[in-house]
Design an enzyme around this catalytic site. Structure first.
Site, mmCIF file in Angstrom:
data_model
loop_
_atom_site.group_PDB
_atom_site.id
_atom_site.type_symbol
_atom_site.label_atom_id
_atom_site.label_comp_id
_atom_site.label_asym_id
_atom_site.label_seq_id
_atom_site.Cartn_x
_atom_site.Cartn_y
_atom_site.Cartn_z
ATOM 1 N N VAL A 1 79.714 13.887 30.535
ATOM 2 C CA VAL A 1 78.660 13.971 31.560
ATOM 3 C C VAL A 1 77.266 13.746 30.982
ATOM 4 C CG1 VAL A 1 78.054 16.454 31.520
ATOM 5 C CG2 VAL A 1 78.218 15.236 33.711
ATOM 6 N N GLN B 1 75.342 8.062 29.792
ATOM 7 C CA GLN B 1 74.638 7.338 30.866
ATOM 8 C C GLN B 1 75.350 7.482 32.216
ATOM 9 O OE1 GLN B 1 73.072 2.918 31.091
ATOM 10 N NE2 GLN B 1 75.264 2.886 31.478
ATOM 11 N N ALA C 1 83.945 8.808 25.987
ATOM 12 C CA ALA C 1 84.470 7.773 25.092
ATOM 13 C C ALA C 1 83.582 7.642 23.869
ATOM 14 C CB ALA C 1 84.508 6.411 25.801
ATOM 15 N N GLU D 1 85.456 -5.349 28.149
ATOM 16 C CA GLU D 1 85.778 -5.666 26.741
ATOM 17 C C GLU D 1 87.261 -5.982 26.579
ATOM 18 O OE1 GLU D 1 84.255 -5.634 23.402
ATOM 19 O OE2 GLU D 1 82.581 -6.166 24.676
ATOM 20 N N LYS E 1 91.122 1.110 24.779
ATOM 21 C CA LYS E 1 90.865 1.142 26.222
ATOM 22 C C LYS E 1 91.977 0.428 26.993
ATOM 23 C CE LYS E 1 86.839 3.207 27.118
ATOM 24 N NZ LYS E 1 86.599 4.168 28.199
ATOM 25 N N HIS F 1 76.858 -2.235 32.160
ATOM 26 C CA HIS F 1 75.840 -1.710 33.061
ATOM 27 C C HIS F 1 74.890 -0.822 32.278
ATOM 28 C CE1 HIS F 1 79.642 0.498 33.368
ATOM 29 N NE2 HIS F 1 78.882 1.594 33.372
HETATM 30 P P1 NAP Z 1 78.029 6.856 26.834
HETATM 31 O O1 NAP Z 1 76.625 6.910 27.335
HETATM 32 O O2 NAP Z 1 78.278 6.493 25.407
HETATM 33 O O3 NAP Z 1 78.683 8.293 27.147
HETATM 34 C C1 NAP Z 1 79.906 8.669 26.579
HETATM 35 C C2 NAP Z 1 80.032 10.179 26.677
HETATM 36 O O4 NAP Z 1 81.295 10.571 26.123
HETATM 37 C C3 NAP Z 1 78.963 10.954 25.913
HETATM 38 O O5 NAP Z 1 78.523 12.034 26.703
HETATM 39 C C4 NAP Z 1 79.722 11.463 24.689
HETATM 40 O O6 NAP Z 1 79.213 12.664 24.170
HETATM 41 C C5 NAP Z 1 81.082 11.709 25.302
HETATM 42 N N1 NAP Z 1 82.142 11.850 24.300
HETATM 43 C C6 NAP Z 1 82.387 11.055 23.245
HETATM 44 N N2 NAP Z 1 83.439 11.523 22.552
HETATM 45 C C7 NAP Z 1 83.867 12.637 23.187
HETATM 46 C C8 NAP Z 1 84.917 13.569 22.953
HETATM 47 N N3 NAP Z 1 85.753 13.452 21.914
HETATM 48 N N4 NAP Z 1 85.072 14.603 23.812
HETATM 49 C C9 NAP Z 1 84.215 14.745 24.853
HETATM 50 N N5 NAP Z 1 83.197 13.904 25.125
HETATM 51 C C10 NAP Z 1 83.029 12.853 24.304
HETATM 52 O O7 NAP Z 1 78.904 5.863 27.711
HETATM 53 P P2 NAP Z 1 78.603 5.276 29.186
HETATM 54 O O8 NAP Z 1 77.836 4.033 29.056
HETATM 55 O O9 NAP Z 1 78.116 6.383 30.037
HETATM 56 O O10 NAP Z 1 80.075 4.846 29.622
HETATM 57 C C11 NAP Z 1 80.937 5.756 30.298
HETATM 58 C C12 NAP Z 1 82.372 5.275 30.155
HETATM 59 O O11 NAP Z 1 82.502 3.967 30.702
HETATM 60 C C13 NAP Z 1 82.863 5.171 28.717
HETATM 61 O O12 NAP Z 1 84.218 5.513 28.723
HETATM 62 C C14 NAP Z 1 82.699 3.703 28.373
HETATM 63 O O13 NAP Z 1 83.600 3.322 27.366
HETATM 64 C C15 NAP Z 1 83.018 3.075 29.709
HETATM 65 N N6 NAP Z 1 82.384 1.787 30.008
HETATM 66 C C16 NAP Z 1 81.029 1.662 29.900
HETATM 67 C C17 NAP Z 1 80.433 0.453 30.235
HETATM 68 C C18 NAP Z 1 78.946 0.267 30.151
HETATM 69 O O14 NAP Z 1 78.490 -0.886 30.183
HETATM 70 N N7 NAP Z 1 78.158 1.329 30.093
HETATM 71 C C19 NAP Z 1 81.227 -0.617 30.693
HETATM 72 C C20 NAP Z 1 82.599 -0.428 30.793
HETATM 73 C C21 NAP Z 1 83.173 0.786 30.470
HETATM 74 P P3 NAP Z 1 78.515 12.725 22.709
HETATM 75 O O15 NAP Z 1 77.060 12.593 22.962
HETATM 76 O O16 NAP Z 1 78.930 14.060 22.232
HETATM 77 O O17 NAP Z 1 79.062 11.593 21.874
HETATM 78 O O1 G4F Z 2 74.930 -3.620 23.985
HETATM 79 P P1 G4F Z 2 76.188 -3.847 23.246
HETATM 80 O O2 G4F Z 2 76.448 -2.984 22.065
HETATM 81 O O3 G4F Z 2 77.359 -3.757 24.319
HETATM 82 P P2 G4F Z 2 78.867 -4.311 24.323
HETATM 83 O O4 G4F Z 2 79.371 -4.544 22.955
HETATM 84 O O5 G4F Z 2 78.908 -5.462 25.273
HETATM 85 O O6 G4F Z 2 79.650 -3.061 24.924
HETATM 86 C C1 G4F Z 2 79.175 -2.364 26.079
HETATM 87 O O7 G4F Z 2 79.726 -2.948 27.236
HETATM 88 C C2 G4F Z 2 81.164 -2.834 27.346
HETATM 89 C C3 G4F Z 2 81.561 -3.519 28.663
HETATM 90 O O8 G4F Z 2 81.657 -4.893 28.470
HETATM 91 C C4 G4F Z 2 81.544 -1.369 27.336
HETATM 92 F F1 G4F Z 2 82.890 -1.245 27.472
HETATM 93 C C5 G4F Z 2 81.075 -0.732 26.045
HETATM 94 O O9 G4F Z 2 81.362 0.666 26.090
HETATM 95 C C6 G4F Z 2 79.564 -0.901 25.928
HETATM 96 O O10 G4F Z 2 78.951 -0.161 26.957
HETATM 97 O O11 G4F Z 2 76.254 -5.355 22.740
HETATM 98 C C7 G4F Z 2 76.073 -6.457 23.623
HETATM 99 C C8 G4F Z 2 75.986 -7.727 22.818
HETATM 100 C C9 G4F Z 2 77.112 -7.885 21.792
HETATM 101 O O12 G4F Z 2 77.578 -9.191 21.835
HETATM 102 C C10 G4F Z 2 76.455 -7.613 20.450
HETATM 103 O O13 G4F Z 2 77.035 -8.292 19.355
HETATM 104 O O14 G4F Z 2 74.781 -7.706 22.055
HETATM 105 C C11 G4F Z 2 75.058 -8.147 20.744
HETATM 106 N N1 G4F Z 2 74.015 -7.615 19.851
HETATM 107 C C12 G4F Z 2 73.123 -8.359 19.166
HETATM 108 N N2 G4F Z 2 72.342 -7.581 18.427
HETATM 109 C C13 G4F Z 2 73.803 -6.325 19.556
HETATM 110 C C14 G4F Z 2 72.744 -6.308 18.648
HETATM 111 N N3 G4F Z 2 74.407 -5.199 19.987
HETATM 112 C C15 G4F Z 2 73.933 -4.015 19.518
HETATM 113 N N4 G4F Z 2 74.491 -2.868 19.964
HETATM 114 N N5 G4F Z 2 72.902 -3.943 18.619
HETATM 115 C C16 G4F Z 2 72.272 -5.060 18.160
HETATM 116 O O15 G4F Z 2 71.355 -4.978 17.344
#
Ligand code: NAP
Ligand code: G4F
Length: 335
Positions: free
Chosen positions: A10, A13, A86, A131, A157, A183
């Site tokens: 929770v 993001q 996650a 991903e 995943k 997102h």
């Molecule tokens: P996030 O900001 O990284 O939040 C992940 C949360 O999970 C954090 O509160 C983290 O807490 C908690 N967590 C990690 N390991 C844990 C554990 N072992 N037990 C309990 N809590 C734990 O991710 P998000 O962007 O909100 O994404 C939410 C979900 O959607 C994730 O599963 C992500 O993989 C998935 N997702 C995200 C995107 C995206 O673009 N944002 C897209 C597709 C899928 P800590 O601070 O303690 O680490």
């Molecule tokens: O912002 P990113 O780290 O996100 P990525 O790898 O797309 O993953 C996010 O989206 C996924 C959904 O498609 C989620 F499942 C996942 O949990 C997460 O929320 O990287 C985006 C792109 C990548 O191609 C990376 O190689 O940006 C490129 N990049 C370039 N420079 C970088 C950087 N990424 C990060 N984190 N940091 C850099 O300095």
């Protein structure tokens, strides 16, 4: 009777935006967080505005500790369970593949078992991800596109995604997976590329930082706003039957393009500040994500409201405001 929902992760993001949405709808939200040595206010900053709300209950739990999930399901008998916790950073998953798999796969399985054994009527949402399409660049990627994961994050995943389908078919549990494309928002973690760029641009603008080190700028992503996407999660659990859905904006842009937009808002030249650093390259890259959300649009009536340009602007403006606020506090420590 008001509904009760458990949201793991929770403090992240999506967990924070989903809590806002559910509390607005009259739910009681049981949000889980993980203990850490960093101070509590830092950890809970995305939900700080909810801490005094009596419909928001924070519970300590770790999704790799099955007992903690059993306890929560037993105690709260939830109507809905959103598995958002996650290790969500793809780059980090290459460095911590085992713990990433434990969290991202076993965390899902333990939750499904807790529901199966203690509250089979509870609806379950799994945070699946674009991903999972990995290096399959047949675009746009939709509900029928073949998965081809290329990171430990995506492999874990994908296994969890199949586990959800298995529990749905085998036990009739209402378990849905949202295959969500990227997102973002001002609550995005600072080591994801969009937030890293908006925060750096704000700090460079204020003279607090000189350079920004990035990896691969040619990667393309379908970026939407987290507030739109959590609405889609909730809609999936209100649908007549459990299923899998893709949420995406249907537009793709490169990291370079996001950088150009933000630096233009900030009045900065990329060549004066951005350095390409191999440290931020991944062993294997997902080159292009571009989603097809048609099924969610038709069957759920979902659609994203915020576009790419608005998203980039909102993130930059909020980082600028926060950095200015920090500066003011340093200038006036008594205020
Ligand atoms: P996030 O900001 O990284 O939040 C992940 C949360 O999970 C954090 O509160 C983290 O807490 C908690 N967590 C990690 N390991 C844990 C554990 N072992 N037990 C309990 N809590 C734990 O991710 P998000 O962007 O909100 O994404 C939410 C979900 O959607 C994730 O599963 C992500 O993989 C998935 N997702 C995200 C995107 C995206 O673009 N944002 C897209 C597709 C899928 P800590 O601070 O303690 O680490
Ligand atoms: O912002 P990113 O780290 O996100 P990525 O790898 O797309 O993953 C996010 O989206 C996924 C959904 O498609 C989620 F499942 C996942 O949990 C997460 O929320 O990287 C985006 C792109 C990548 O191609 C990376 O190689 O940006 C490129 N990049 C370039 N420079 C970088 C950087 N990424 C990060 N984190 N940091 C850099 O300095």
């Amino acid at each position: 009777m008001n509904k009760t929902a458990i949201i793991t992760g929770v403090t992240g993001q999506d967990g924070s935006y989903l809590s806002d949405l559910l509390i607005d709808k009259g739910y009681t939200v049981i949000g889980t967080y993980r203990r850490s040595v960093s101070d509590f206010s830092n950890k809970t900053q995305n939900v700080s505005h909810l801490l005094d709300n009596r419909n928001f209950i924070l519970e300590e739990a770790d999704v790799t500790d099955s007992a903690s999930l059993y306890r929560l399901v037993h105690e709260y008998q939830p109507d809905e369970y959103y598995n958002l916790a996650a290790q969500s950073h793809v780059g980090t998953s290459f460095k911590t593949p085992v713990s990433t798999t434990e969290i991202n796969l076993m965390g899902c399985l333990y939750a499904l078992e807790a529901i199966r054994l203690q509250k089979p009527a509870c609806k379950f949402y799994q945070a699946s991800t674009s991903e999972m399409f990995g290096d399959n660049t047949r675009c746009p990627q939709g509900i029928d596109t073949t998965f081809s994961p290329v990171s430990p994050y995506a492999c874990a995943k994908l296994a969890a995604h199949h586990m959800v389908g298995t529990y749905r078919k085998s036990y009739g549990i209402f378990a849905s997976s949202g295959i969500l494309f990227n997102h973002e928002s001002p609550r995005r973690g600072e080591n994801f590329v969009t937030r890293k760029i908006t925060k750096a641009a704000a700090r460079i603008n204020l003279g607090l930082q000189k350079e920004l080190r990035l990896g691969n700028l040619s990667a393309q992503r379908d970026w939407g706003h987290a507030a739109d996407f959590v609405r889609g999660m909730w809609m999936m659990l209100q649908h007549e039957k459990a299923d899998d859905f893709v949420l995406a904006t249907g537009r793709t842009n490169s990291v370079q393009k996001f950088l150009e937009y933000v630096f233009a808002f900030a009045g900065l030249e990329i060549k004066d500040h951005v350095i390409i650093d191999p440290k931020f390259y991944r062993p294997c890259e997902v080159p292009k994500l571009w989603g097809n959300p048609d099924k969610a649009i038709i069957e759920l009536g979902w659609s994203p409201e915020c576009d790419f340009e608005e998203l980039a602007f909102e993130m930059y403006e909020e980082d600028l405001r926060r950095e200015k606020e920090k500066l003011n506090k340093t200038d006036n420590p008594d205020v």
